[in-house]
Design an enzyme around this catalytic site. Structure first.
Site, short mmCIF file in Angstrom:
data_model
loop_
_atom_site.label_atom_id
_atom_site.label_comp_id
_atom_site.label_asym_id
_atom_site.label_seq_id
_atom_site.Cartn_x
_atom_site.Cartn_y
_atom_site.Cartn_z
N ASP A 62 53.08 44.20 40.31
CA ASP A 62 52.74 45.64 40.10
C ASP A 62 51.99 46.37 39.92
O ASP A 62 50.85 45.90 39.16
CB ASP A 62 54.10 46.05 38.76
N LYS A 90 39.29 40.58 50.14
CA LYS A 90 39.76 40.97 49.76
C LYS A 90 40.05 40.08 48.80
O LYS A 90 40.56 40.38 47.11
CB LYS A 90 40.50 41.95 50.57
#
Length: 202
Positions: free
Chosen positions: A73, A179
């Site tokens: 999450d 990233k």
């Protein structure tokens, strides 16, 4: 080959975890998403923290499928908004997953905030739950600032308005490899590697 369920329907997250495992030399694990297993009722994300939501998702998935399950999450915590949107990042504008509406609303809300107070961090909690109920929960943070206009097309969510610390480019202007190396989710998933290596029998 051990099957590992990543409790998501987000194809980009699946690709990301597969890339990280490959880059770290973890073989013997096949990462599959929710689309590859029989459907089961998924509990809504009602936790007050990223950790609670990630753990609930992973535990549900492991229970329903009997597979080791990873869930994350994540969201953006903006200093000028007292850490919001936080766990509400995906539905900040009201509709879940409307990236553009979420981003526009956020930019509008901090439009008057001076550059030196536009600090923020992407936060990701990742949980790994094994079929025997063993739980591991980790957290990765990626500090930076929120810029005033979108730049870049490589990312999703708030990536086009987030410039990581030490960078001049937004997260959406970085390559996938750059990233992965630095992102909040990359940092969190790497913290799970010791357990994932055990799963893979390494």
């Amino acid at each position: 080959m051990t099957r590992l369920l990543l409790a998501t329907r987000n194809a980009k997250k699946l690709v990301e975890l597969r890339r990280i495992l490959e880059a770290e030399g973890v073989t013997g694990v096949e990462v599959v998403g929710l689309d590859a297993v029989p459907e089961f009722p998924e509990a809504p994300e009602t936790g007050a923290t990223f950790e609670e939501n990630a753990l609930a998702k992973a535990a549900d998935a492991a229970r329903a499928t009997g597979l080791p399950a990873v869930a994350d999450d994540s969201g953006l915590a903006v200093d000028a908004l007292n850490g919001m949107p936080g766990v509400l990042s995906a539905r900040w504008s009201g509709a879940h997953g409307d990236d553009q509406a979420n981003l526009d609303l956020l930019l509008g809300q901090i439009g008057d905030v001076p550059d030196e107070r536009r600090g923020a961090a992407f936060v990701s909690a990742a949980a790994l739950v094994l079929p025997d109920g063993t739980e591991t929960v980790v957290r990765g943070e990626w500090p930076g600032t929120v810029v005033r206009a979108e730049r870049g097309t490589n990312g999703f969510g708030y990536d086009p308005i987030f410039v990581p610390e030490g960078e001049t480019r937004t997260a959406a202007e970085l390559s996938a490899e750059e990233k992965d190396a630095d992102s909040h989710r990359g940092r969190a998933l790497r913290l799970l590697l010791p357990t994932l290596r055990e799963l893979a029998g390494q």
